[in-house]
Design an enzyme around this catalytic site. Structure first.
Site, PDB file in Angstrom:
ATOM      1  N   GLY A  11      -4.663 -59.141 -30.356  1.00 55.34           N
ATOM      2  CA  GLY A  11      -3.494 -58.888 -29.491  1.00 55.34           C
ATOM      3  C   GLY A  11      -2.841 -60.177 -29.023  1.00 55.34           C
ATOM      4  N   ALA A  13      -0.401 -61.747 -30.179  1.00 54.90           N
ATOM      5  CA  ALA A  13       1.060 -61.824 -30.302  1.00 54.90           C
ATOM      6  C   ALA A  13       1.752 -60.970 -29.240  1.00 54.90           C
ATOM      7  N   PHE A  15       2.031 -59.875 -24.898  1.00 56.52           N
ATOM      8  CA  PHE A  15       2.455 -60.606 -23.687  1.00 56.52           C
ATOM      9  C   PHE A  15       1.347 -61.524 -23.147  1.00 56.52           C
ATOM     10  N   SER A  85      -0.559 -50.597 -24.128  1.00 59.12           N
ATOM     11  CA  SER A  85      -0.648 -51.058 -22.738  1.00 59.12           C
ATOM     12  C   SER A  85       0.295 -50.363 -21.752  1.00 59.12           C
ATOM     13  N   THR A 125      -8.646 -53.657 -17.128  1.00 58.22           N
ATOM     14  CA  THR A 125      -7.567 -53.497 -16.150  1.00 58.22           C
ATOM     15  C   THR A 125      -8.089 -52.927 -14.837  1.00 58.22           C
ATOM     16  N   ASP A 126      -7.378 -53.208 -13.753  1.00 57.30           N
ATOM     17  CA  ASP A 126      -7.754 -52.615 -12.450  1.00 57.30           C
ATOM     18  C   ASP A 126      -7.468 -51.113 -12.416  1.00 57.30           C
ATOM     19  N   GLU A 127      -6.758 -50.607 -13.451  1.00 56.63           N
ATOM     20  CA  GLU A 127      -6.449 -49.165 -13.450  1.00 56.63           C
ATOM     21  C   GLU A 127      -7.684 -48.296 -13.642  1.00 56.63           C
ATOM     22  N   TYR A 151      -3.749 -43.776 -20.424  1.00 61.92           N
ATOM     23  CA  TYR A 151      -3.975 -45.217 -20.648  1.00 61.92           C
ATOM     24  C   TYR A 151      -5.238 -45.660 -19.925  1.00 61.92           C
ATOM     25  N   ALA A 153      -7.687 -43.945 -18.771  1.00 60.95           N
ATOM     26  CA  ALA A 153      -8.888 -43.287 -19.302  1.00 60.95           C
ATOM     27  C   ALA A 153      -9.350 -43.979 -20.585  1.00 60.95           C
ATOM     28  N   LYS A 155      -8.853 -47.112 -21.425  1.00 58.63           N
ATOM     29  CA  LYS A 155      -9.406 -48.436 -21.084  1.00 58.63           C
ATOM     30  C   LYS A 155     -10.805 -48.273 -20.468  1.00 58.63           C
ATOM     31  N   ARG A 215       1.481 -52.531  -6.101  1.00 59.32           N
ATOM     32  CA  ARG A 215       0.743 -53.218  -7.157  1.00 59.32           C
ATOM     33  C   ARG A 215       0.447 -54.647  -6.699  1.00 59.32           C
TER      34      ARG A 215
HETATM   35  P1  NAD Z   1       1.136 -55.889 -24.864  1.00 58.56           P
HETATM   36  O1  NAD Z   1       1.460 -54.466 -25.085  1.00 58.56           O
HETATM   37  O2  NAD Z   1       2.204 -56.847 -24.497  1.00 58.56           O
HETATM   38  O3  NAD Z   1       0.452 -56.486 -26.171  1.00 58.56           O
HETATM   39  C1  NAD Z   1      -0.522 -55.794 -26.897  1.00 58.56           C
HETATM   40  C2  NAD Z   1      -0.737 -56.537 -28.211  1.00 58.56           C
HETATM   41  O4  NAD Z   1      -1.768 -55.868 -28.943  1.00 58.56           O
HETATM   42  C3  NAD Z   1       0.499 -56.576 -29.117  1.00 58.56           C
HETATM   43  O5  NAD Z   1       0.654 -57.845 -29.690  1.00 58.56           O
HETATM   44  C4  NAD Z   1       0.189 -55.524 -30.181  1.00 58.56           C
HETATM   45  O6  NAD Z   1       0.827 -55.788 -31.420  1.00 58.56           O
HETATM   46  C5  NAD Z   1      -1.323 -55.641 -30.274  1.00 58.56           C
HETATM   47  N1  NAD Z   1      -1.943 -54.407 -30.762  1.00 58.56           N
HETATM   48  C6  NAD Z   1      -1.723 -53.138 -30.317  1.00 58.56           C
HETATM   49  N2  NAD Z   1      -2.466 -52.272 -31.034  1.00 58.56           N
HETATM   50  C7  NAD Z   1      -3.176 -52.998 -31.928  1.00 58.56           C
HETATM   51  C8  NAD Z   1      -4.112 -52.679 -32.924  1.00 58.56           C
HETATM   52  N3  NAD Z   1      -4.479 -51.412 -33.173  1.00 58.56           N
HETATM   53  N4  NAD Z   1      -4.666 -53.682 -33.650  1.00 58.56           N
HETATM   54  C9  NAD Z   1      -4.300 -54.973 -33.427  1.00 58.56           C
HETATM   55  N5  NAD Z   1      -3.386 -55.337 -32.505  1.00 58.56           N
HETATM   56  C10 NAD Z   1      -2.835 -54.363 -31.760  1.00 58.56           C
HETATM   57  O7  NAD Z   1      -0.056 -55.900 -23.809  1.00 58.56           O
HETATM   58  P2  NAD Z   1      -0.329 -56.888 -22.580  1.00 58.56           P
HETATM   59  O8  NAD Z   1       0.449 -56.448 -21.430  1.00 58.56           O
HETATM   60  O9  NAD Z   1      -0.257 -58.278 -23.073  1.00 58.56           O
HETATM   61  O10 NAD Z   1      -1.861 -56.502 -22.296  1.00 58.56           O
HETATM   62  C11 NAD Z   1      -2.912 -57.173 -22.992  1.00 58.56           C
HETATM   63  C12 NAD Z   1      -4.232 -56.609 -22.511  1.00 58.56           C
HETATM   64  O11 NAD Z   1      -4.354 -56.803 -21.112  1.00 58.56           O
HETATM   65  C13 NAD Z   1      -4.394 -55.109 -22.746  1.00 58.56           C
HETATM   66  O12 NAD Z   1      -5.725 -54.867 -23.126  1.00 58.56           O
HETATM   67  C14 NAD Z   1      -4.095 -54.487 -21.380  1.00 58.56           C
HETATM   68  O13 NAD Z   1      -4.803 -53.285 -21.225  1.00 58.56           O
HETATM   69  C15 NAD Z   1      -4.616 -55.568 -20.464  1.00 58.56           C
HETATM   70  N6  NAD Z   1      -3.977 -55.672 -19.140  1.00 58.56           N
HETATM   71  C16 NAD Z   1      -2.619 -55.743 -19.031  1.00 58.56           C
HETATM   72  C17 NAD Z   1      -2.027 -55.915 -17.782  1.00 58.56           C
HETATM   73  C18 NAD Z   1      -0.526 -55.994 -17.602  1.00 58.56           C
HETATM   74  O14 NAD Z   1      -0.053 -55.906 -16.465  1.00 58.56           O
HETATM   75  N7  NAD Z   1       0.261 -56.151 -18.649  1.00 58.56           N
HETATM   76  C19 NAD Z   1      -2.838 -55.994 -16.638  1.00 58.56           C
HETATM   77  C20 NAD Z   1      -4.229 -55.897 -16.787  1.00 58.56           C
HETATM   78  C21 NAD Z   1      -4.780 -55.758 -18.051  1.00 58.56           C
HETATM   79  O1  DAU Z   2      -2.600 -52.601 -13.068  1.00 55.92           O
HETATM   80  C1  DAU Z   2      -2.694 -53.151 -14.355  1.00 55.92           C
HETATM   81  C2  DAU Z   2      -1.773 -52.408 -15.291  1.00 55.92           C
HETATM   82  O2  DAU Z   2      -0.449 -52.780 -14.920  1.00 55.92           O
HETATM   83  C3  DAU Z   2      -2.023 -52.722 -16.752  1.00 55.92           C
HETATM   84  O3  DAU Z   2      -3.315 -52.294 -17.097  1.00 55.92           O
HETATM   85  C4  DAU Z   2      -0.970 -52.048 -17.644  1.00 55.92           C
HETATM   86  O4  DAU Z   2      -1.150 -52.430 -18.982  1.00 55.92           O
HETATM   87  C5  DAU Z   2       0.400 -52.488 -17.178  1.00 55.92           C
HETATM   88  O5  DAU Z   2       1.401 -51.842 -17.929  1.00 55.92           O
HETATM   89  C6  DAU Z   2       0.589 -52.202 -15.696  1.00 55.92           C
HETATM   90  O6  DAU Z   2       0.643 -50.781 -15.454  1.00 55.92           O
HETATM   91  P1  DAU Z   2       1.679 -50.146 -14.380  1.00 55.92           P
HETATM   92  O7  DAU Z   2       1.884 -48.737 -14.714  1.00 55.92           O
HETATM   93  O8  DAU Z   2       1.267 -50.494 -13.006  1.00 55.92           O
HETATM   94  O9  DAU Z   2       2.984 -51.053 -14.753  1.00 55.92           O
HETATM   95  P2  DAU Z   2       4.523 -50.663 -14.837  1.00 55.92           P
HETATM   96  O10 DAU Z   2       5.275 -51.945 -14.937  1.00 55.92           O
HETATM   97  O11 DAU Z   2       4.773 -49.624 -15.844  1.00 55.92           O
HETATM   98  O12 DAU Z   2       4.789 -50.039 -13.391  1.00 55.92           O
HETATM   99  C7  DAU Z   2       4.591 -50.823 -12.226  1.00 55.92           C
HETATM  100  C8  DAU Z   2       5.027 -49.989 -11.014  1.00 55.92           C
HETATM  101  O13 DAU Z   2       6.447 -49.831 -11.063  1.00 55.92           O
HETATM  102  C9  DAU Z   2       4.439 -48.590 -10.966  1.00 55.92           C
HETATM  103  O14 DAU Z   2       4.242 -48.227  -9.609  1.00 55.92           O
HETATM  104  C10 DAU Z   2       5.538 -47.719 -11.583  1.00 55.92           C
HETATM  105  C11 DAU Z   2       6.807 -48.445 -11.146  1.00 55.92           C
HETATM  106  N1  DAU Z   2       7.955 -48.332 -12.068  1.00 55.92           N
HETATM  107  C12 DAU Z   2       7.767 -48.696 -13.377  1.00 55.92           C
HETATM  108  C13 DAU Z   2       8.808 -48.614 -14.278  1.00 55.92           C
HETATM  109  C14 DAU Z   2       8.601 -48.982 -15.732  1.00 55.92           C
HETATM  110  C15 DAU Z   2       9.194 -47.921 -11.607  1.00 55.92           C
HETATM  111  O15 DAU Z   2       9.359 -47.627 -10.407  1.00 55.92           O
HETATM  112  N2  DAU Z   2      10.231 -47.850 -12.506  1.00 55.92           N
HETATM  113  C16 DAU Z   2      10.095 -48.171 -13.822  1.00 55.92           C
HETATM  114  O16 DAU Z   2      11.092 -48.065 -14.597  1.00 55.92           O
END
Ligand code: NAD
Ligand code: DAU
Length: 339
Positions: A11, A13, A15, A85, A125-127, A151, A153, A155, A215
């Protein structure tokens, strides 16, 4: 210098993965990196621009045993970021979440076991803790899992497999549970990049419900640094919370974005809530802090820097927002909420 000489970053490539790869390339020129990524809608080779000579890139699915085994051979550590994600997408179709987050993690673990990998860090994740609304509790690593979205569940299931491989087979596993992350290269479906890019175009900022869900927003640099510290210093078989010790509502996010971009409050639009919306996440990151990690970014500075990054990198996000994957989700998901 790291004790791990060749690390497979799944992963990488996406975020947070690409922020992690960039950080490692900058601070540890001797560590070899294999980025393994399926390049789903969320993966983008442009996230790794400038690092082409530093990394080996393998395109592959983490659920594909053969390709995983080829890429993992010769590595001594694995850091697993690869996942579906986005919570909203998991509410529309949970299948890819089960396939990648559960089956994919299983394939990585089993391959790591067979190849004798020295260290396996799983990014969670904290989720997994579920909703803390109505309490002032901060989730501890020992808390029980109460995931509430498909999601979360998936994780949680992945984490159970990770610890099972540690206990049953002695695989050297460690887990991070990060809070909401933001910063450069985040796909503009998550709240912060969605709101920034919408505001630039004077489009509405759709806030779910009353916009009062909380959050703990952590900058991607802090998250990446925390993961690397846990990779090196975390105790085998443990999980570590990573969070900024901040509690920010959706309304505060919207307001912050509008202030930074000098746009009017009238862009805020309240829309019907996300089903099963978790109203508060907050972790206690004391265990990670005891390893020497601390977050550097305040939310104010991090949001301002992130707004600047999106202003300076319009080509990057405009291409994504014009693309089919962004448009089809946006059209169906938000049209439903506006109906
Ligand atoms: P993202 O969606 O930006 O990136 C996910 C990456 O994984 C992508 O590059 C995608 O191409 C790759 N990928 C997806 N399915 C794949 C597969 N089957 N095989 C190989 N590669 C695959 O995600 P992110 O926001 O960077 O999150 C990265 C990790 O951190 C995830 O495990 C997510 O659960 C965790 N996380 C994210 C957040 C957040 O706020 N974004 C917070 C806490 C934890
Ligand atoms: O807590 C960690 C998690 O944070 C990661 O595990 C996930 O991968 C990541 O996507 C993120 O999940 P959230 O659901 O918290 O993120 P999101 O940005 O989708 O939503 C953040 C908050 O904003 C949530 O309370 C929902 C709200 N929201 C989100 C979107 C997309 C809105 O009010 N409007 C929107 O359009």
């Amino acid at each position: 210098m790291s004790k791990y000489r060749k690390v497979m970053v799944t992963g990488g490539a996406g975020f947070i993965g690409s922020n992690y790869v960039r950080m490692v390339c900058e601070k540890d020129p001797d560590r070899k990196i294999v980025v393994y990524d399926a390049l789903t809608y969320a993966g983008n080779p442009e996230n790794l621009t400038g690092l082409e000579d530093r990394i080996e890139f393998v395109r592959g699915d983490i659920a594909d045993t053969e390709t995983v085994e080829q890429a993992m051979a010769g590595c001594d550590a694995v850091v697993n970021f690869a996942a579906e994600s986005h919570v909203d997408r998991s509410l529309v179709d949970g299948r890819p979440f089960v396939k990648t987050n559960v089956e994919g993690t299983y394939v990585l673990l089993d391959t790591a076991k067979r190849l004798g990998i020295s260290r396996f860090l799983h990014v969670s994740t904290d989720e997994v803790y579920g909703d803390l609304v109505g309490t002032d509790h901060h989730s501890l690593e020992s808390d029980v899992f109460k995931p509430r979205s498909p999601y979360a569940a998936s994780k949680s299931a992945a984490e159970h497999l990770v610890f099972a491989y540690g206990i049953s087979f002695g695989l050297n596993v460690v887990v991070t549970r990060g809070s909401n992350t933001y910063g450069p290269y985040q796909f503009p479906e998550k709240i912060i990049p969605l709101f920034i890019t919408n505001a630039v175009d004077d489009k509405p900022l759709p806030l779910y419900g009353k916009g009062d869900a909380v959050r703990d927003y952590m900058h991607a640099e802090d998250h990446a640094n925390g993961i690397d510290i846990v990779l090196h210093k975390g105790e085998t078989g443990l999980a570590y919370n990573l969070g900024a010790r901040l509690e920010v509502t959706g309304c505060e996010v919207a307001q912050g974005v509008l202030n930074n971009l000098d746009k009017p409050e009238s862009l805020i639009e309240f829309v019907p809530d996300r089903p099963g919306h978790d109203y508060r996440y907050a972790v206690d990151p004391a265990a990670a802090e005891s390893l020497g990690w601390e977050r550097k970014w305040t939310f104010e500075d991090g949001l301002a820097a992130t707004c600047r990054w999106y202003l300076e990198n319009e080509d990057w996000w405009r291409k994504i927002k014009r693309g089919e994957h962004f448009q089809s989700h946006e059209e169906s998901w938000y049209a439903e909420r506006q109906a």
